[in-house]
Write a protein that holds these residues in place. Structure first.
Motif, short mmCIF file in Angstrom:
data_model
loop_
_atom_site.label_atom_id
_atom_site.label_comp_id
_atom_site.label_asym_id
_atom_site.label_seq_id
_atom_site.Cartn_x
_atom_site.Cartn_y
_atom_site.Cartn_z
N PRO A 290 13.75 -3.59 -7.18
CA PRO A 290 14.16 -4.58 -6.59
C PRO A 290 13.65 -4.68 -5.10
CG PRO A 290 16.06 -3.49 -6.87
CD PRO A 290 14.77 -2.67 -7.39
N LEU A 291 13.60 -5.93 -4.43
CA LEU A 291 13.21 -6.01 -3.20
C LEU A 291 13.79 -7.20 -2.44
CD1 LEU A 291 10.80 -5.77 -1.02
CD2 LEU A 291 9.64 -7.75 -1.91
N VAL B 230 12.06 -0.92 1.50
CA VAL B 230 12.04 -2.24 1.42
C VAL B 230 10.64 -2.47 1.40
CG1 VAL B 230 12.23 -4.81 2.20
CG2 VAL B 230 13.99 -2.90 2.60
N ILE B 231 10.10 -2.30 0.09
CA ILE B 231 8.50 -2.01 0.02
C ILE B 231 8.41 -2.99 -1.39
CG2 ILE B 231 6.68 -0.69 -0.69
CD1 ILE B 231 8.34 1.81 0.45
N PRO B 232 7.26 -4.02 -1.22
CA PRO B 232 7.19 -4.83 -2.55
C PRO B 232 6.59 -4.00 -3.55
CG PRO B 232 5.83 -5.56 -0.51
CD PRO B 232 6.68 -4.43 0.09
N ASN B 233 6.55 -4.36 -4.73
CA ASN B 233 6.07 -3.50 -5.82
C ASN B 233 4.51 -3.88 -5.99
OD1 ASN B 233 8.41 -2.41 -7.20
ND2 ASN B 233 9.00 -4.50 -7.28
N TYR C 266 12.42 -8.37 3.81
CA TYR C 266 11.07 -8.32 4.10
C TYR C 266 10.49 -9.46 4.81
CZ TYR C 266 6.37 -6.93 2.79
OH TYR C 266 4.96 -6.72 2.85
N ALA C 267 10.78 -10.54 4.88
CA ALA C 267 10.52 -11.60 5.78
C ALA C 267 10.37 -11.40 6.94
CB ALA C 267 11.16 -12.87 5.27
N ALA D 67 0.87 -1.19 0.02
CA ALA D 67 -0.07 0.00 0.01
C ALA D 67 0.90 1.41 -0.04
CB ALA D 67 -0.84 0.10 1.15
N TYR D 68 2.16 1.11 0.48
CA TYR D 68 3.10 2.26 0.63
C TYR D 68 3.85 2.45 -0.62
CZ TYR D 68 1.40 2.54 5.24
OH TYR D 68 0.67 2.75 6.43
#
Length: 106
Positions: free
Chosen positions: A56-57, A44-47, A62-63, A26-27
């Motif tokens: 890139p992530l 570190v934000i998923p697309n 992120y985990a 959402a961000y």
């Protein structure tokens, strides 16, 4: 009521010293990513699936966010934390601290 959290994120991280800023999909916005980069931090934000330009992530990093999510979930099992009965920030912090101590002792 109808506003999302993402527009508030820039003000929230303005004075925050951080090397890494993690958030959920959402961000994912170019503006927030630029703000994070100007701070010298890594976003570190998923697309967002609809995004044309993919970033890139770091999936391993992120985990680790899952640990924080689980902590909030466990804290919200305490009624006084979830419903925010406390009127002052000082009292609310005290209740959250007590709940965290109880979880730690268990």
């Amino acid at each position: 009521g109808q506003r999302g959290d993402a527009p508030q994120a820039e003000a929230l991280i303005a004075d925050l010293p951080a090397e890494v800023i993690m958030a959920d999909t959402a961000y994912d916005s170019d503006r927030l990513r630029e703000t994070v980069a100007q701070k010298g931090a890594v976003a570190v934000i998923p697309n967002n699936p609809s995004r044309a330009r993919k970033y890139p992530l770091d999936r391993h990093l992120y985990a680790q966010r899952q640990l924080i999510e689980c902590c909030f979930s466990r804290l919200k099992q305490f009624r006084r934390v979830a419903t925010r009965y406390e009127k002052t920030a000082r009292n609310y912090l005290a209740v959250v601290t007590i709940a965290a101590i109880v979880l730690w002792i268990r």
